[in-house]
Design an enzyme around this catalytic site. Structure first.
Site, PDB file in Angstrom:
ATOM      1  N   HIS A  22       0.827  -1.214   0.000  1.00 32.35           N
ATOM      2  CA  HIS A  22       0.000   0.000   0.000  1.00 32.35           C
ATOM      3  C   HIS A  22       0.858   1.260   0.000  1.00 32.35           C
ATOM      4  O   HIS A  22       0.544   2.233  -0.664  1.00 32.35           O
ATOM      5  CB  HIS A  22      -0.973  -0.022   1.183  1.00 32.35           C
ATOM      6  CG  HIS A  22      -2.132  -0.932   0.932  1.00 32.35           C
ATOM      7  ND1 HIS A  22      -2.065  -2.290   1.127  1.00 32.35           N
ATOM      8  CD2 HIS A  22      -3.376  -0.674   0.466  1.00 32.35           C
ATOM      9  CE1 HIS A  22      -3.232  -2.829   0.797  1.00 32.35           C
ATOM     10  NE2 HIS A  22      -4.046  -1.878   0.388  1.00 32.35           N
ATOM     11  N   LYS A  59      -8.892  -7.712   8.720  1.00 31.09           N
ATOM     12  CA  LYS A  59      -9.504  -7.903  10.030  1.00 31.09           C
ATOM     13  C   LYS A  59      -9.446  -6.610  10.843  1.00 31.09           C
ATOM     14  O   LYS A  59      -8.591  -5.752  10.584  1.00 31.09           O
ATOM     15  CB  LYS A  59      -8.834  -9.042  10.789  1.00 31.09           C
ATOM     16  CG  LYS A  59      -7.484  -8.686  11.387  1.00 31.09           C
ATOM     17  CD  LYS A  59      -6.983  -9.799  12.282  1.00 31.09           C
ATOM     18  CE  LYS A  59      -5.536  -9.577  12.714  1.00 31.09           C
ATOM     19  NZ  LYS A  59      -5.399  -8.691  13.869  1.00 31.09           N
TER      20      LYS A  59
END
Lengths: 374, 188
Positions: free
Chosen positions: B36, B101
């Protein structure tokens, strides 16, 4: 008597000096001879001992010159075997820690599963967790892909060789990484390189502790990054929380940590807490609290009460497994204390995920595993 | 239980709502912190991510390109660390789903609404159950980031997730955060 002893000492000292001067005046070649003699002496001693225990017949038959060499060889292999045995025991400890959840944790996870309402996402999560525990054990593979910070807690008798032990730990960690019991999890903080097979500055993290027993006990915790990231340290008083320097303030700090963590630490989890200490020691102690068994009751009445209260209150907040909402947010809470400075009052909280990887062994004299500690 | 099959389509994504339990069959691309950051720094993705799903995961993989790879464990990692970047990846690459998560924040939630994407919560720590759902490792990109941080192209079958952020502004995480904070006040 005293005089005699003193005299005797002087004589010995003189002889020693003579010996040393003689030695130093001799040339290198002479040194080699001395060395050879020393080896022979050691060899003879070894030969005698081994002959008694291991190979009576061989010792008797063998020529005196050859015998020592053979005995040394035997001893060397024994020593090597001892090292290998420690390596084997450590590798097995890492494997089991990574793949199998300890019994005390599994028990509370199953209880939590039964508490959740049917057909909810919370129950769904707990069912997957249960299946995962079974599958990891069956396949002998990591419960969680984040095999975490590798924390060893070693209790050993006086005279234990920490340097040699550390070397064998590094070897076992490398092997465990190679075969996939551990993920390559050690990153150079400056360069971002991850090629150290989990051995590098601070990795693995080994805590030595001397004890009075004769045996060596090794505990291992693999603590993942997700749960480590939601740990927190509070300095009391904390005005925003209305937390003062007392047990009620400690309670407010711990509950704040739970609400901030939500599901990010892979709940339902367990908290290890330390009241007091400096910042560093506080966090270390909070992790050591996680070495306690879940059914272990605190011997300090106030802390026992607080541990119970934290779990009960946390489970009323509705955060639930994975933060999906539900009845179980926390499986346990363990609190310890360290003395503090008058100026400081820290509450350090370490969060352990449901994938609670912690095991331990005590070793026999030959470094094989005598028993499992959890 | 809902199903989401490859190739993923926008209309299927828009059908999903917070609380849905979904089984995904098809392709996933792992991508976590370093991926990212690199995308954010302007390096172009080595794979076309249009209509694909990104999985926040750093798997335990052994083997190599010659012998083939084997995934030993592959659960989700905490997603919130990608909060500064995720919406950009939605905007620039047209991804339709993010699996992770712990949930994500308002930037990502807005990104989900603006670009038609969902956040899917896998069960954290369930690395074996989830690794079993991986049927093949099809490729790996950006291996220089290290094995856990590389982009792994995986084919999965009935990979279980729960939708916790949808394309219509719904977030289970916002809801539980608010209600648990409110509840805590009762016990202080």
């Amino acid at each position: 008597m005293v005089k005699k002893k003193a005299k005797a000492k002087k004589v010995v000292a003189k002889k020693a000096v003579k010996k040393t001067t003689k030695k130093t005046t001799k040339k290198v070649a002479a040194k080699k001879v001395v060395a050879k003699k020393a080896t022979k002496k050691v060899a003879k001693k070894v030969a005698k001992k081994v002959a008694k225990k291991v190979a009576k017949k061989v010792a008797k038959k063998a020529a005196p010159k050859k015998a020592p060499a053979k005995k040394i060889a035997v001893k060397k292999t024994l020593a090597k075997k001892g090292g290998d045995q420690l390596f084997d025991s450590l590798l097995e400890l890492i494997r089991k820690t990574s793949a199998e959840i300890p019994g005390d944790i599994q028990k509370v996870i199953l209880e939590a599963l039964h508490r959740e309402e049917k057909n909810t996402t919370a129950e769904y999560a707990m069912n997957i967790i249960k299946a995962n525990i079974e599958l990891a054990k069956k396949k002998s593979q990591p419960l969680c892909q984040d095999t975490g910070t590798i924390l060893f807690y070693v209790s050993h008798p006086v005279g234990f060789n920490q340097t040699e032990f550390t070397k064998t730990v590094h070897k076992a960690v490398r092997k465990a990484t190679e075969v996939g019991f551990l993920r390559q999890n050690s990153v150079d903080s400056l360069t971002g390189k991850n090629d150290s097979m989990n051995v590098g500055p601070g990795h693995p993290d080994i805590h030595f502790h001397e004890h009075k027993k004769n045996s060596v006990e090794i505990k291992l915790m693999l603590k993942g990054g997700g749960c480590e990231n939601v740990g927190a340290q509070y300095s009391l008083p904390n005005q925003a929380l209305g937390a003062g320097r007392d047990l009620d303030g400690v309670r407010k700090a711990i509950l704040d940590c739970i609400v901030k963590a939500q599901g990010k630490g892979c709940g339902p989890g367990v908290l290890g807490v330390c009241i007091g200490g400096d910042r560093g020691a506080g966090y270390v102690q909070s992790k050591e609290q996680l070495l306690r068994k879940l059914d272990d009751e605190n011997s300090v009445a106030d802390l026992k009460k607080l541990e119970k209260d934290i779990v009960e209150t946390a489970n009323k907040l509705g955060i639930g497994p994975m933060g999906f909402g539900g009845k179980t947010t926390l499986l346990g809470c363990k609190i310890g204390t360290l003395n503090r400075l008058p100026a400081s009052f820290f509450v350090s909280v370490s969060y352990m995920c449901w994938a609670y990887r912690r095991q331990g062994v005590s070793l026999k004299g030959d470094n094989s595993i005598a028993k499992w500690l959890y | 239980m809902k199903k989401l099959d490859y190739p993923f389509k926008k209309e299927d994504i828009l059908d999903l709502r917070v609380g849905d339990m979904v089984l995904i069959t098809g392709k996933l691309f792992t991508g976590r912190d370093a991926v990212h950051k690199r995308l954010h720094d302007g390096v172009k993705s080595p794979v076309d991510l249009q209509n694909q799903i990104i999985y926040h995961c750093g798997p335990v993989v052994i083997g190599d390109k010659k012998k083939g790879f084997e995934v030993k464990a592959a659960g989700p990692t905490t997603s919130i660390r990608e909060e500064p970047y995720q919406w950009e990846v939605m905007r620039d690459y047209g991804i339709v789903g993010v699996i992770g998560k712990g949930g994500m924040g308002p930037k990502t939630l807005k990104g989900c609404s603006d670009y038609g994407c969902v956040y899917m919560h896998a069960i954290g720590g369930a690395a074996q159950v989830l690794a079993e759902k991986i049927k093949s490792v099809d490729n790996v990109y950006w291996e220089d980031l290290g094995s856990p941080e590389a982009i792994w192209e995986l084919t999965v079958e009935e990979f279980p997730v729960v939708i916790t952020m949808d394309a219509h502004g719904g977030s289970l995480h916002e809801k539980v955060q608010a209600s648990s904070e409110e509840e805590l006040k009762k016990y202080l």
